[in-house]
Write an enzyme that holds these catalytic residues in place. Structure first.
Site, short mmCIF file in Angstrom:
data_model
loop_
_atom_site.label_atom_id
_atom_site.label_comp_id
_atom_site.label_asym_id
_atom_site.label_seq_id
_atom_site.Cartn_x
_atom_site.Cartn_y
_atom_site.Cartn_z
N TYR A 96 16.20 -45.41 -12.69
CA TYR A 96 15.41 -44.99 -12.44
C TYR A 96 14.37 -43.54 -13.46
O TYR A 96 15.33 -42.74 -13.18
CB TYR A 96 14.79 -44.79 -11.52
N ILE A 97 13.40 -44.39 -14.89
CA ILE A 97 13.66 -42.82 -15.07
C ILE A 97 11.88 -42.77 -14.56
O ILE A 97 11.07 -43.56 -15.31
CB ILE A 97 13.40 -43.52 -16.69
N HIS A 104 13.03 -42.43 -24.64
CA HIS A 104 14.10 -41.04 -25.27
C HIS A 104 15.29 -41.70 -24.49
O HIS A 104 16.51 -40.52 -25.35
CB HIS A 104 13.78 -40.03 -24.39
N LEU A 106 17.21 -42.22 -21.72
CA LEU A 106 17.79 -42.12 -20.68
C LEU A 106 18.66 -43.20 -20.02
O LEU A 106 19.69 -43.14 -19.48
CB LEU A 106 16.79 -41.66 -19.97
N ASN A 134 9.04 -58.25 -13.15
CA ASN A 134 9.27 -56.90 -14.77
C ASN A 134 10.34 -57.35 -16.39
O ASN A 134 10.91 -57.09 -16.54
CB ASN A 134 9.98 -56.08 -13.72
N TYR A 141 18.33 -55.28 -20.17
CA TYR A 141 19.25 -55.56 -19.38
C TYR A 141 19.85 -56.33 -20.30
O TYR A 141 20.67 -56.27 -20.76
CB TYR A 141 18.88 -55.64 -17.53
N LYS A 143 19.82 -56.43 -23.29
CA LYS A 143 20.93 -56.30 -24.51
C LYS A 143 21.71 -55.31 -24.43
O LYS A 143 22.34 -54.90 -25.11
CB LYS A 143 19.60 -54.17 -25.15
#
Length: 171
Positions: A96-97, A104, A106, A134, A141, A143
């Protein structure tokens, strides 16, 4: 200069605040207000999250930017996994970001940490569940080598949604 830190956390209030904010930012438009409120009150209640934090088979990793909590990841092994898997697996249950920190790196840093944790624990597979609609998360994912291997239900209030189960090699 921007500094990013990843570290395990046991701070239930930070985890709760990030959980509520990120889930709401990401999914409020796709759920009724009532379903969202019920989910947040139940799944992200402090006592529920404290039990998760205290579980020895779960780890919460906090991502901070310049000392400000910006997101977190929760990983599970053993009985803490949300679906039964054998001893080869580590689950990434949540990454969760906060919206203001997306883009960025994360998420990438947290995912790399999940794979490193899997290898340190001798796990050969990493798995996760992602909402079937989503697309951005599924591409992210992908990647990392995740491929769809199944699906399971994910309850948001009264709405039973479908999450895709995706797996990748931990190597």
């Amino acid at each position: 200069m921007t500094t990013v830190a990843l570290a395990p956390t046991r701070d239930v209030r930070v985890v709760r605040d990030l959980s509520v904010a990120t889930f709401t930012e990401t999914f409020a438009a796709d759920n009724t207000e009532e379903d969202l409120a019920e989910f947040l009150a139940h799944d992200y209640a402090e006592d529920v999250l404290q039990r998760e934090i205290d579980d020895p088979d779960s780890v919460f990793v906090l991502a901070e930017v310049d000392g400000v909590p910006a997101g977190y990841m929760k990983v599970n092994v053993g009985e803490a996994q949300t679906e039964p898997h054998d001893g080869r697996y580590l689950e990434v249950q949540r990454i969760y970001i906060l919206a203001g920190y997306k883009g960025h790196g994360l998420g990438t840093r947290l995912m790399r940490e999940a794979f490193a944790m899997a290898r340190r624990l001798g796990k050969t597979r990493v798995w996760l569940g992602v909402w079937e609609h989503n697309d951005a998360a599924q591409a992210f994912y992908g990647k990392f080598g995740f491929v769809r291997t199944g699906e399971h239900g994910f309850q948001v209030g009264d709405d039973l949604q479908t999450d895709w189960i995706m797996e990748a090699d931990a190597a």
